[in-house]
Enzyme design. Structure first.
Site, mmCIF file in Angstrom:
data_model
loop_
_atom_site.group_PDB
_atom_site.id
_atom_site.type_symbol
_atom_site.label_atom_id
_atom_site.label_comp_id
_atom_site.label_asym_id
_atom_site.label_seq_id
_atom_site.Cartn_x
_atom_site.Cartn_y
_atom_site.Cartn_z
ATOM 1 N N ASP A 1 -5.052 -10.657 -15.630
ATOM 2 C CA ASP A 1 -6.171 -11.568 -15.396
ATOM 3 C C ASP A 1 -7.304 -11.193 -16.351
ATOM 4 O OD1 ASP A 1 -7.817 -13.470 -13.864
ATOM 5 O OD2 ASP A 1 -6.408 -13.065 -12.242
ATOM 6 N N ASP B 1 -1.987 -1.161 -3.804
ATOM 7 C CA ASP B 1 -2.283 -0.391 -5.021
ATOM 8 C C ASP B 1 -1.178 -0.580 -6.061
ATOM 9 O OD1 ASP B 1 -0.236 1.380 -4.039
ATOM 10 O OD2 ASP B 1 -1.769 2.283 -2.748
ATOM 11 N N GLU C 1 -7.601 -20.956 -16.109
ATOM 12 C CA GLU C 1 -8.019 -21.612 -14.873
ATOM 13 C C GLU C 1 -9.182 -22.544 -15.191
ATOM 14 O OE1 GLU C 1 -9.784 -20.552 -10.477
ATOM 15 O OE2 GLU C 1 -10.709 -19.775 -12.280
ATOM 16 N N ASP D 1 -9.747 -16.531 -16.281
ATOM 17 C CA ASP D 1 -10.490 -16.951 -15.094
ATOM 18 C C ASP D 1 -11.679 -17.857 -15.426
ATOM 19 O OD1 ASP D 1 -11.002 -16.296 -12.143
ATOM 20 O OD2 ASP D 1 -12.937 -15.753 -13.020
ATOM 21 N N ASP E 1 0.849 -1.193 0.000
ATOM 22 C CA ASP E 1 0.000 0.000 0.000
ATOM 23 C C ASP E 1 0.885 1.243 0.000
ATOM 24 O OD1 ASP E 1 -1.882 1.967 0.460
ATOM 25 O OD2 ASP E 1 -2.099 1.482 2.606
ATOM 26 N N HIS F 1 -4.337 -17.329 -4.826
ATOM 27 C CA HIS F 1 -5.203 -16.475 -4.011
ATOM 28 C C HIS F 1 -6.493 -17.165 -3.581
ATOM 29 C CE1 HIS F 1 -6.768 -16.357 -8.014
ATOM 30 N NE2 HIS F 1 -7.866 -15.751 -7.589
ATOM 31 N N ASP F 2 -6.726 -18.378 -4.085
ATOM 32 C CA ASP F 2 -7.930 -19.132 -3.720
ATOM 33 C C ASP F 2 -7.615 -20.313 -2.814
ATOM 34 O OD1 ASP F 2 -9.549 -17.547 -5.389
ATOM 35 O OD2 ASP F 2 -9.157 -18.826 -7.120
ATOM 36 N N ASP G 1 -3.988 3.926 2.798
ATOM 37 C CA ASP G 1 -5.432 3.693 3.005
ATOM 38 C C ASP G 1 -5.730 2.258 3.440
ATOM 39 O OD1 ASP G 1 -5.034 2.300 0.687
ATOM 40 O OD2 ASP G 1 -6.475 3.438 -0.532
HETATM 41 C C1 GLC Z 1 -11.712 -17.824 -10.042
HETATM 42 C C2 GLC Z 1 -10.851 -16.872 -9.247
HETATM 43 C C3 GLC Z 1 -11.527 -16.619 -7.954
HETATM 44 C C4 GLC Z 1 -12.864 -15.993 -8.220
HETATM 45 C C5 GLC Z 1 -13.692 -16.839 -9.174
HETATM 46 C C6 GLC Z 1 -14.831 -16.057 -9.723
HETATM 47 O O1 GLC Z 1 -11.834 -19.062 -9.448
HETATM 48 O O2 GLC Z 1 -9.571 -17.380 -9.106
HETATM 49 O O3 GLC Z 1 -10.772 -15.807 -7.091
HETATM 50 O O4 GLC Z 1 -13.565 -15.839 -7.029
HETATM 51 O O5 GLC Z 1 -12.951 -17.268 -10.287
HETATM 52 O O6 GLC Z 1 -14.360 -15.065 -10.579
#
Ligand code: GLC
Length: 577
Positions: free
Chosen positions: A109, A40, A277, A223, A32, A349-350, A36
């Site tokens: 992404d 960013d 993905e 995605d 950051d 991140h998931d 805030d």
């Molecule tokens: C993918 C992303 C995830 C998101 C989902 C819906 O699985 O990696 O973070 O919540 O798609 O977009």
């Protein structure tokens, strides 16, 4: 040693993205710059020298587009502008050029399965305006009397058009009184699914893709690709499906056609990489997309290995078996040997933090560097998720109020509604093992308040261990996890066999050791990992290790000849044979 057919083929087919080590950034939690409490773009730019020193070749940046942030940017309200808390297009251009100045590529992404419900397309669609009326999946409800499922939403005598469940929990449909119809959302209700059967939608998306490609990016991480096509007529799903309807909204009949069109019309005209993905996808399915050049996918994030510990099942939480893991990983290496290229990942991140999930927090340095050794010596492109390189761990979420992630909230609510548990407390263990928010706690830069991530109030709870586990504490310590990553990245980049070599698993039944070779022409590397908290002896195999030299070891004094040697807990050694 004879030159294998595979080696000949890969030699002829060298690609930058096969040789790259990719670093994934979740912008909200990385750095950051303005106090805030939210990361960013300028913050990422401030840290490009950090990425450069780590030695990565590319960055995958999670969504930074304009968004109401119902799902941290995976709900896009304008594809051509930046979420203003992150900065603006000028900040993004600056980041791109600072990365490129250091020969680091940028992969953006691309979220095309759905938009935000605040996207102008959806706003117009819900009003039934002209061509937008059919941009999403709208259906009339079903008379409640005819259905064997229930939905709370909508008029009293109606239920949703079918029994599909959202991947985030709850029904996959929401009612809009204005249109007196229901729209489909496979994820959050604020993420309506686009209707890819509509040619105008496909054209609009191709324009978006071209717009970003014209800005000089180096690739897309695509995605939720497996969900873009749905079975015609949107029929009811098997009530036992998890989630219900998955057989109709995963790998639908036109998926290949949509991907092929996107590739032919836009993607293939640029020197970029694509990584899709694909949840709910078998290795065989992934291989069949990858081997078909027309589909245009270089790599696929496939999740078979993520199921090894039972995921969200409260009964089996945290349990996993190394032989099963080796079997799954080897199955994917073998399936892709001649048919494609893997995207190697253990966290993102998931997913929860890898050292907590696959390592041992009590043997932090050793287990984190063993996992790094694995990730950086398999065949495929390694993806390092932010914070893995310092061994960030899972947090303890004491109540649901500490959770931001809609998937965790949705699942907890669904478990309670279904009677799996009576309260959050009963689910705390599974949340602490599996929640996506473990990956999203602020990056730990130092032991200062706010983890050195922010001068302000962080948007999500920080992991309490930041005073111990942080970049500042590891930067100058040669033995630290951070410096093990640097060394291993360098080793991979300078060892052709680690990139292109054939993979062969040794001792498949050993439940402590994961050992394999990577072979390219006459170059052969042996990786021996004691993936356990006890000492273990490598009994060897038919391979002659008498002249082995150590290329890397995560402990001092690695055994010079691995055969018959005792390896310490979490010891990882890479040999040249
Ligand atoms: C993918 C992303 C995830 C998101 C989902 C819906 O699985 O990696 O973070 O919540 O798609 O977009």
């Amino acid at each position: 040693m004879a030159v294998s057919e595979t080696a000949k083929r890969v030699r002829a087919d060298r690609q930058w993205w096969k040789e790259a080590v990719v670093y994934q950034i979740y912008p909200k939690s990385f750095f950051d710059s303005d106090g805030d409490g939210i990361g960013d773009l300028a913050g990422i730019t401030e840290q490009v020298d950090y990425l450069d020193a780590l030695g990565v070749d590319a960055v995958w940046l999670c969504p930074v587009y304009d968004s109401p942030q119902a799902d941290n940017g995976y709900d896009i309200s304008d594809y051509r502008s930046i979420f203003d808390t992150y900065g603006d297009l000028a900040d993004w251009e600056r980041l791109l050029s600072e990365l490129h100045d250091r020969d680091i590529r940028l992969v953006m992404d691309l979220v095309v399965n759905h938009t935000s419900s605040e996207h102008e397309w959806f706003q117009r669609s819900r009003r039934g305006e002209g061509e937008y009326a059919d941009y999403y999946h709208w259906r009339d409800g079903r008379p409640a009397a005819e259905a064997d499922y229930d939905t709370d939403d909508g008029p009293a005598d109606e239920v949703a058009p079918n029994n599909w469940e959202s991947i985030f929990g709850g029904p996959a449909w929401s009612y809009v009184p204005e249109r007196e119809q229901w729209y489909l959302h496979l994820f959050d209700e604020n993420q309506p699914d686009l209707n890819w059967r509509n040619l105008t939608v496909r054209r609009a998306m191709k324009d978006v893709v071209s717009w970003w490609l014209d800005r000089g990016i180096d690739g897309f991480r695509m995605d939720a690709v497996s969900h873009m096509s749905k079975t015609d007529g949107l029929p009811d799903g098997d009530p036992d499906g998890t989630p219900t309807g998955i057989e109709h909204f995963s790998h639908g009949p036109r998926l290949e056609e949509y991907l092929t069109e996107l590739s032919a019309d836009v993607l293939s005209n640029h020197d970029i990489t694509t990584v899709a993905e694909m949840g709910h996808t078998s290795i065989e399915q992934a291989a069949s997309y990858l081997e078909d050049d027309a589909v245009g996918l270089d790599m696929i994030f496939q999740f078979s290995h993520m199921g090894v510990d039972g995921g969200w099942d409260p009964e089996t939480v945290g349990e996993w078996d190394l032989t099963e893991f080796k079997r799954i990983m080897s199955e994917r290496q073998d399936a892709l040997a001649d048919r494609g290229w893997d995207a190697l990942f253990l966290g993102n991140h998931d997913q929860p933090r890898i050292v907590s999930r696959f390592g041992d927090e009590a043997a932090h340095r050793e287990s984190a560097s063993l996992i790094a050794t694995f990730l950086l010596t398999m065949r495929g492109t390694p993806y390092i998720y932010q914070g893995e390189e310092i061994g960030m761990t899972n947090a303890d979420f004491e109540s649901l109020d500490e959770i931001d992630d809609p998937q965790t909230v949705g699942r907890v609510e669904q478990y309670i509604a279904d009677g799996v548990a009576d309260s959050y407390e009963e689910l705390r263990e599974v949340v602490n093992a599996q929640s996506r928010d473990h990956a999203r706690t602020p990056m730990q830069w130092s032991d200062e308040a706010g983890t050195g991530f922010t001068d302000g109030e962080p948007w999500l709870k920080c992991n309490a261990d930041y005073t111990e586990i942080n970049v500042a504490a590891q930067r100058d310590d040669p033995a630290s996890v951070l410096n093990q990553y640097r060394t291993l990245i360098d080793l991979r980049q300078s060892t052709d066999a680690l990139v292109y070599g054939d993979y062969e698993l040794l001792t498949p039944e050993d439940d402590q050791l994961y050992a394999y070779t990577r072979t390219l022409d006459d170059e052969q590397v042996l990786v021996v990992l004691n993936w356990s908290s006890e000492s273990a002896t490598f009994e060897g195999s038919e391979i002659d290790t008498g002249d082995a030299t150590v290329l890397y070891g995560n402990h001092d004094d690695a055994p010079t000849d691995p055969t018959g040697a005792s390896l310490r807990p979490w010891e990882a050694v890479v040999y040249r044979l």
